[in-house]
Scaffold this motif. Sequence first.
Motif, PDB file in Angstrom:
ATOM      1  N   VAL A  85       0.781  -1.071   0.065  1.00 41.50           N
ATOM      2  CA  VAL A  85       0.092   0.048   0.029  1.00 41.50           C
ATOM      3  C   VAL A  85       0.966   1.333   0.109  1.00 41.50           C
ATOM      4  N   ILE A  86       0.673   2.008  -1.102  1.00 42.35           N
ATOM      5  CA  ILE A  86       1.490   3.206  -1.186  1.00 42.35           C
ATOM      6  C   ILE A  86       0.845   4.355  -1.972  1.00 42.35           C
ATOM      7  N   ILE A  87       1.021   5.624  -1.732  1.00 48.40           N
ATOM      8  CA  ILE A  87       0.683   6.685  -2.490  1.00 48.40           C
ATOM      9  C   ILE A  87       1.466   6.622  -3.424  1.00 48.40           C
ATOM     10  N   ALA A  88       1.165   6.544  -4.754  1.00 51.49           N
ATOM     11  CA  ALA A  88       2.150   6.618  -5.908  1.00 51.49           C
ATOM     12  C   ALA A  88       2.364   7.959  -6.380  1.00 51.49           C
ATOM     13  N   LYS A  89       3.831   8.387  -6.500  1.00 55.53           N
ATOM     14  CA  LYS A  89       4.133   9.747  -6.918  1.00 55.53           C
ATOM     15  C   LYS A  89       3.633   9.770  -8.318  1.00 55.53           C
ATOM     16  N   ARG A  90       3.571  11.208  -8.791  1.00 57.65           N
ATOM     17  CA  ARG A  90       3.204  11.385 -10.193  1.00 57.65           C
ATOM     18  C   ARG A  90       4.125  10.913 -11.184  1.00 57.65           C
ATOM     19  N   HIS A  91       3.833  10.285 -12.242  1.00 57.30           N
ATOM     20  CA  HIS A  91       4.835  10.140 -13.225  1.00 57.30           C
ATOM     21  C   HIS A  91       4.156   9.788 -14.483  1.00 57.30           C
ATOM     22  N   ILE A  92       5.025   9.707 -15.782  1.00 52.54           N
ATOM     23  CA  ILE A  92       4.495   9.648 -17.076  1.00 52.54           C
ATOM     24  C   ILE A  92       5.204   8.315 -17.724  1.00 52.54           C
ATOM     25  N   HIS A  93       4.177   7.710 -18.173  1.00 51.42           N
ATOM     26  CA  HIS A  93       4.714   6.274 -19.185  1.00 51.42           C
ATOM     27  C   HIS A  93       4.813   6.741 -20.422  1.00 51.42           C
ATOM     28  N   MET A  94       6.060   6.435 -21.222  1.00 52.36           N
ATOM     29  CA  MET A  94       6.163   6.519 -22.530  1.00 52.36           C
ATOM     30  C   MET A  94       6.911   5.652 -23.260  1.00 52.36           C
ATOM     31  N   THR A  95       6.849   5.764 -24.429  1.00 54.44           N
ATOM     32  CA  THR A  95       7.563   4.819 -25.217  1.00 54.44           C
ATOM     33  C   THR A  95       9.130   5.232 -25.494  1.00 54.44           C
ATOM     34  N   PRO A  96       9.925   4.478 -26.053  1.00 54.63           N
ATOM     35  CA  PRO A  96      11.315   5.233 -26.074  1.00 54.63           C
ATOM     36  C   PRO A  96      11.164   6.426 -27.379  1.00 54.63           C
ATOM     37  N   GLU A  97      10.174   5.970 -28.179  1.00 56.86           N
ATOM     38  CA  GLU A  97       9.926   6.834 -29.317  1.00 56.86           C
ATOM     39  C   GLU A  97       9.514   8.582 -28.794  1.00 56.86           C
ATOM     40  N   ASP A  98       8.680   8.119 -28.044  1.00 58.78           N
ATOM     41  CA  ASP A  98       7.959   9.559 -26.968  1.00 58.78           C
ATOM     42  C   ASP A  98       9.146  10.166 -26.464  1.00 58.78           C
ATOM     43  N   ALA A  99       9.979   9.309 -25.848  1.00 58.86           N
ATOM     44  CA  ALA A  99      11.212  10.115 -25.167  1.00 58.86           C
ATOM     45  C   ALA A  99      11.975  10.784 -25.882  1.00 58.86           C
ATOM     46  N   GLU A 100      12.247  10.220 -27.051  1.00 65.34           N
ATOM     47  CA  GLU A 100      13.311  10.979 -28.186  1.00 65.34           C
ATOM     48  C   GLU A 100      12.513  12.073 -28.453  1.00 65.34           C
ATOM     49  N   LYS A 101      11.318  12.152 -28.760  1.00 67.53           N
ATOM     50  CA  LYS A 101      10.743  13.359 -29.266  1.00 67.53           C
ATOM     51  C   LYS A 101      10.453  14.388 -28.335  1.00 67.53           C
ATOM     52  N   LEU A 102      10.447  13.802 -27.164  1.00 61.36           N
ATOM     53  CA  LEU A 102      10.308  15.044 -25.882  1.00 61.36           C
ATOM     54  C   LEU A 102      11.449  15.290 -25.323  1.00 61.36           C
ATOM     55  N   ALA A 103      12.805  14.486 -25.822  1.00 61.61           N
ATOM     56  CA  ALA A 103      14.072  14.863 -25.125  1.00 61.61           C
ATOM     57  C   ALA A 103      14.223  14.646 -24.006  1.00 61.61           C
ATOM     58  N   VAL A 104      13.401  13.448 -23.443  1.00 58.29           N
ATOM     59  CA  VAL A 104      13.754  13.105 -21.997  1.00 58.29           C
ATOM     60  C   VAL A 104      14.392  11.501 -21.966  1.00 58.29           C
ATOM     61  N   GLU A 105      14.672  11.318 -20.883  1.00 50.25           N
ATOM     62  CA  GLU A 105      15.106   9.834 -20.699  1.00 50.25           C
ATOM     63  C   GLU A 105      14.456   9.208 -19.579  1.00 50.25           C
ATOM     64  N   ASP A 106      14.580   7.931 -19.385  1.00 52.42           N
ATOM     65  CA  ASP A 106      13.949   7.099 -18.200  1.00 52.42           C
ATOM     66  C   ASP A 106      14.567   7.682 -16.875  1.00 52.42           C
ATOM     67  N   GLY A 107      13.769   8.054 -16.007  1.00 49.26           N
ATOM     68  CA  GLY A 107      14.354   8.421 -14.684  1.00 49.26           C
ATOM     69  C   GLY A 107      14.383  10.037 -14.426  1.00 49.26           C
ATOM     70  N   ASP A 108      14.336  10.676 -15.791  1.00 45.98           N
ATOM     71  CA  ASP A 108      14.091  12.425 -15.547  1.00 45.98           C
ATOM     72  C   ASP A 108      13.084  12.542 -14.699  1.00 45.98           C
ATOM     73  N   ILE A 109      13.473  13.748 -14.013  1.00 44.55           N
ATOM     74  CA  ILE A 109      12.195  14.369 -13.372  1.00 44.55           C
ATOM     75  C   ILE A 109      11.783  15.742 -13.916  1.00 44.55           C
ATOM     76  N   VAL A 110      10.776  16.013 -14.234  1.00 43.77           N
ATOM     77  CA  VAL A 110      10.326  17.055 -14.789  1.00 43.77           C
ATOM     78  C   VAL A 110       8.868  17.825 -14.295  1.00 43.77           C
ATOM     79  N   SER A 111       8.508  18.884 -14.768  1.00 36.80           N
ATOM     80  CA  SER A 111       7.206  19.240 -14.194  1.00 36.80           C
ATOM     81  C   SER A 111       6.312  19.468 -15.574  1.00 36.80           C
TER      82      SER A 111
END
Length: 108
Positions: free
Chosen positions: A34-60
Amino acid sequence: MGIDAPLRFSGNIKDSASVFIASSENVIKLEEGVIIAKRHIHMTPEDAEKLAVEDGDIVSVEALTERPVVFKDVLIRVNEDYSLNMHIDYDEANACLFSKGDKAKLIK
C-alpha cells in the motif's frame, strides 16, 4: 482508513504499509504494497526521443485546463510496452479541473 501509506514511485513497495481486504465471504491480508504513488509519465522510447527526455528524468508538467496547475517532481518512465500516459491521483486531477482529452505541457 488509518493506513500509513508512504509516498513512493509506483512499484516501490518494499517495507510499505499492509492492509486487510474483506468481503462477506473472505478476508485477505496484503503484507506490503500500500503506497501513495508519486506522479509519473509512462512513454515509449520514441516518445522520449521526441520529448528529449530519458527514463528516470524528473520534469514538471503544466495542465492546460480551465484551472491550470503546474505539477512538479514528475518521474519519466520509459519502456517499449508503455503508451503515453501521465498518472496523477484523483485529488490532483480535481484540483486542476481535469477532463478527458485535456492537454498538458512538459517543462524540463
